[in-house]
Design a protein around this motif. Structure first.
Motif, short mmCIF file in Angstrom:
data_model
loop_
_atom_site.label_atom_id
_atom_site.label_comp_id
_atom_site.label_asym_id
_atom_site.label_seq_id
_atom_site.Cartn_x
_atom_site.Cartn_y
_atom_site.Cartn_z
N ASN A 1 20.81 16.67 10.95
CA ASN A 1 20.34 15.85 12.07
C ASN A 1 19.62 14.59 11.58
N CYS A 2 20.25 13.87 10.63
CA CYS A 2 19.62 12.70 10.04
C CYS A 2 19.87 11.45 10.89
N GLU A 3 18.90 10.54 10.87
CA GLU A 3 18.99 9.27 11.58
C GLU A 3 18.47 8.17 10.68
N ASP A 4 19.16 7.03 10.68
CA ASP A 4 18.80 5.92 9.79
C ASP A 4 18.14 4.78 10.55
N PHE A 5 17.27 4.05 9.85
CA PHE A 5 16.57 2.91 10.42
C PHE A 5 16.62 1.75 9.42
N ASP A 6 16.73 0.53 9.93
CA ASP A 6 16.71 -0.67 9.09
C ASP A 6 15.29 -1.23 9.01
N GLY A 7 14.94 -1.71 7.81
CA GLY A 7 13.67 -2.41 7.66
C GLY A 7 13.81 -3.84 8.15
N GLU A 8 12.80 -4.35 8.85
CA GLU A 8 12.80 -5.71 9.35
C GLU A 8 11.49 -6.39 9.02
N PHE A 9 11.54 -7.73 8.93
CA PHE A 9 10.31 -8.47 8.68
C PHE A 9 9.37 -8.31 9.88
N ALA A 10 8.12 -8.03 9.59
CA ALA A 10 7.10 -7.95 10.64
C ALA A 10 5.80 -8.46 10.02
N TRP A 11 5.66 -9.78 9.97
CA TRP A 11 4.51 -10.39 9.31
C TRP A 11 3.27 -10.29 10.18
N GLN B 1 0.83 -1.20 0.00
CA GLN B 1 0.00 0.00 0.00
C GLN B 1 0.86 1.25 0.00
N TYR B 2 1.99 1.20 0.72
CA TYR B 2 2.91 2.34 0.72
C TYR B 2 3.46 2.59 -0.67
N ARG B 3 3.81 1.52 -1.39
CA ARG B 3 4.28 1.68 -2.77
C ARG B 3 3.21 2.34 -3.62
N ARG B 4 1.98 1.91 -3.44
CA ARG B 4 0.88 2.48 -4.23
C ARG B 4 0.66 3.95 -3.88
N ASP B 5 0.70 4.27 -2.59
CA ASP B 5 0.44 5.65 -2.16
C ASP B 5 1.51 6.62 -2.67
N TYR B 6 2.75 6.13 -2.78
CA TYR B 6 3.85 7.01 -3.19
C TYR B 6 4.43 6.64 -4.55
N GLU B 7 3.74 5.77 -5.30
CA GLU B 7 4.15 5.37 -6.65
C GLU B 7 5.61 4.94 -6.71
N ILE B 8 5.99 4.01 -5.84
CA ILE B 8 7.38 3.53 -5.78
C ILE B 8 7.43 2.13 -6.39
N CYS B 9 7.86 2.02 -7.61
CA CYS B 9 7.97 0.73 -8.28
C CYS B 9 9.06 -0.10 -7.62
N THR B 10 8.93 -1.42 -7.70
CA THR B 10 9.91 -2.30 -7.06
C THR B 10 11.31 -2.10 -7.64
N GLN B 11 11.41 -1.76 -8.93
CA GLN B 11 12.72 -1.55 -9.52
C GLN B 11 13.37 -0.26 -9.05
N TYR B 12 12.59 0.64 -8.44
CA TYR B 12 13.18 1.87 -7.90
C TYR B 12 13.89 1.60 -6.58
N SER B 13 13.26 0.81 -5.71
CA SER B 13 13.83 0.60 -4.38
C SER B 13 13.15 -0.56 -3.68
N PRO B 14 13.91 -1.34 -2.89
CA PRO B 14 13.30 -2.37 -2.06
C PRO B 14 12.70 -1.80 -0.77
N LEU B 15 12.94 -0.52 -0.51
CA LEU B 15 12.42 0.15 0.69
C LEU B 15 12.88 -0.54 1.97
N ASP B 16 14.16 -0.86 2.04
CA ASP B 16 14.66 -1.58 3.22
C ASP B 16 15.42 -0.67 4.20
N LYS B 17 15.48 0.62 3.89
CA LYS B 17 16.10 1.59 4.80
C LYS B 17 15.20 2.82 4.89
N LEU B 18 15.26 3.47 6.06
CA LEU B 18 14.50 4.71 6.26
C LEU B 18 15.42 5.74 6.90
#
Length: 227
Positions: free
Chosen positions: A210-220, A145-162
């Motif tokens: 003042n940037c801070e990074d976060f890792d994506g984790e599985f949360a089924w 749903q996040y990909r749809r809301d922000y039009e982020i195709c899978t080839q653009y990014s796996p979205l594994d970092k924030l």
């Protein structure tokens, strides 16, 4: 094919000298078998009108409406930290035609106070950590749903970092709703009401701190069974 399988045909008539009379010769010729050679059609001939073979095509991408949706206004929680400014060139970089991604409708703003912004990106490409596209909301919930809301195709990014950063006061950005994006011949995201932030990548590093990074984790999460 014509060159590979072409053959040369010759027709030989054997005369028996003076023994074969003119009449007999005429009779022999009239009784000779006729061989008809049918040559392959020449596609260059103007006398042959051949229709091309039908082409097979993949299923068309999902049709999308060209109209923009959603309100092109700043979220209430950050509206007081921006003033609208005019920059036609910057606006033209962000607003794109249907199926091309980017923004569908937008305005240009300058920040008057620091504001927290967020960017989901590709960990395998460290250079994409600070980029052009950001959001006022931290990525959460269903990934599809996040990909749809922000039009982020899978080839653009796996979205594994924030990455979350403070947008500095005085920064100029474009804010608007998402334009439809054709990811491939099978998938097209429609226009979205979600607000996105655009800034030229060359200016992005100087516009945030003042940037801070976060890792994506599985949360089924279990999906309720449909009965």
């Amino acid at each position: 094919m014509t060159q590979k399988f072409s053959s040369h045909f010759t027709h030989h008539v054997t005369s028996r000298g003076s023994i074969l009379s003119l009449t007999a010769l005429a009779s022999a010729l009239s009784l000779s078998a006729c061989v008809v050679v049918v040559a392959p059609p020449d596609s260059r001939s103007s006398q042959v009108d051949t229709a091309p073979a039908p082409m097979l095509s993949a299923p068309p991408a999902t049709a999308v409406a060209d109209a923009c949706i959603g309100a092109n206004t700043l979220p209430a929680q950050v509206a007081s930290a921006f003033v609208e400014v005019q920059d036609a060139a910057l606006l033209a970089q962000a607003v794109q035609p249907p199926t091309k991604g980017g923004l569908c409708q937008a305005k240009v703003y300058q920040s008057t106070a620091p504001v927290m912004i967020y960017r989901a990106w590709n960990s395998t490409n460290p250079g994409s950590r600070i980029g052009s596209w950001w959001a006022f909301e931290k990525a959460s919930g269903n990934v599809s749903q996040y990909r749809r809301d922000y039009e982020i195709c899978t080839q653009y990014s796996p979205l594994d970092k924030l990455t979350q950063c403070k947008l500095k006061a005085g920064s100029v950005i474009v804010v608007g709703t998402g334009q439809s994006a054709q990811c491939d011949q099978y998938l097209t995201y429609p226009a979205s009401a979600s607000l996105q932030i655009y800034m030229p990548k060359d200016n992005a590093n100087a516009s945030v701190n003042n940037c801070e990074d976060f890792d994506g984790e599985f949360a089924w999460k279990a999906k309720p069974e449909v009965r």
